[in-house]
Design an enzyme around this catalytic site. Sequence first.
Site: not given
Ligand code: BES
Ligand code: ZN
Length: 483
Positions: A257, A331
């Site tokens: 991230k 997921r």
């Molecule tokens: N934990 C995150 C989602 C999230 C984002 C929760 C902001 C709370 C606040 C999740 O694991 C994630 O990073 N999802 C990605 C998925 C993508 C890579 C397909 C996302 O939402 O960007």
């Molecule tokens: Zn994530």
Amino acid sequence: MIKIDYIDESFDKVKADFEVIFVIKEDLSHRFIDKDDFKLCQDFKNPNLLLVEKKRLYIALEELNLDSIRVGVFKAIKALKNLKIKSFKIHSYLTEQDELTFVAYAEGALFGAYEFDLYKSEKSKLNLSNIYICKDEFNNRAIDSKMAKAALKKGEIMASSANFAKDRVNEIPNSYTPEKMANDAKEVAKRYKEIECVIHDKEFLQKENMNAFLAVNRSSANPPYLIHLIYKPKEAKKRVIFVGKGLTYDSGGLSLKPSNYMVTMKSDKSGAMAAMAIVEGACKLKLPFEIHAILGATENMIGGNSYKPDDVLISRSKTTIEVRNTDAEGRLVLADCLSYAQDFKPDILIDLATLTGACVVGLGEYTAGIMGNNAKLKEKFKALSKDSGELYTILEFNPYLKELIKSNVADISNTSSSSYGGAITAGLFLERFIKKEYKDCWIHLDIAGPAYLEKAWGYNSFGASGAGVRACLYFLDELKKEL
Ligand code: BES
Ligand code: ZN
Ligand code: ZN
């Protein structure tokens, strides 16, 4: 601890250090209001008026409904918390739902008193210890004292369950590891004879072929746990299983991230903490359901042993998953946990997860998404949880979006091929792991938006909100009426 009581006496007779008066819809002519206090005011748009010498606080409410009661009591506590007073009294303001009004009073009080200051050298000390609700009612309605007292108890359970989740979500990733979560679950089970706890370690996950879950954990110094809590009342009419995403930290893994998105990712355990809180809350409420919480606890870290984009994982249910982004880890953990949960034959299966940023983009920070195959169940969850004040919107599946998670090398891809519709494609990914016989009893709640607040709103303080806890408990509490 703050205590809120109903006193079957008129306002004037009840002794307290302070008075709190609600001004509803700017109406200053109501008999509860001392006209002298507003002599210099043209209107009362100001959210509150604190008259220290008169020991009186006025709070403006735009409406008289459950949420405004919660917000009003919350604001009263915030406004009075630095005064040297131990108690305040307030009138009864009934909404159209008598019982839930008192539930809301208690929730507002416990949320107003909530503070996470474990890591502050200077702790905030709340002098306030008692709130007395008096029998004079805003519209001169009579109040059933027994009902009011019982409802306040119920509200205390609802709010303390949410606060239980908040305390744990707010906990920091250097201390709150999957092992800590497992210990917390054991502690819950110790407190109630109706709750049982089974902790499964890494070897169990290996034996169960939970390779999607295990892949996420691979480069973490902290081992994963599958935590299973079961509340079994003497007579249970239905089995409800909650599955929670318990990422004690989500760095994104190799698909790291950006640094400003990584901050707050301690909150990626919100689904799991909500599920744990629901089990305890259900037990305290003595709900007539057998309730399970199955929590997938791990970190998503980065290192030489990390799982990689391009990896293919063989999940517990044998469905193969192409990894295209290691940040879509929730997921993967849920796929194996949902597969496991179905072995216990749920009548209702609900997963709670901070699953996608896309859900926050689509719905805003205040609202969670409901997904699933069964329109009636989705509507029912939305309707029966509504009085909790938590906000939910149904996000519809469609076959075109399903196309986007097809993989060229495996049965399914963990990442959509489009950058649009990410909340639903994540929901559709989970759907793939729901067996035919359970397709209609499952719903997925994406709580990524409301689970963690960087700016306080309503009766939610900065940080964790306990999203999902009260919505699910209200849902179950209403559902029991249908048994
Ligand atoms: N934990 C995150 C989602 C999230 C984002 C929760 C902001 C709370 C606040 C999740 O694991 C994630 O990073 N999802 C990605 C998925 C993508 C890579 C397909 C996302 O939402 O960007
Ligand atoms: Zn994530
Ligand atoms: Zn995540």
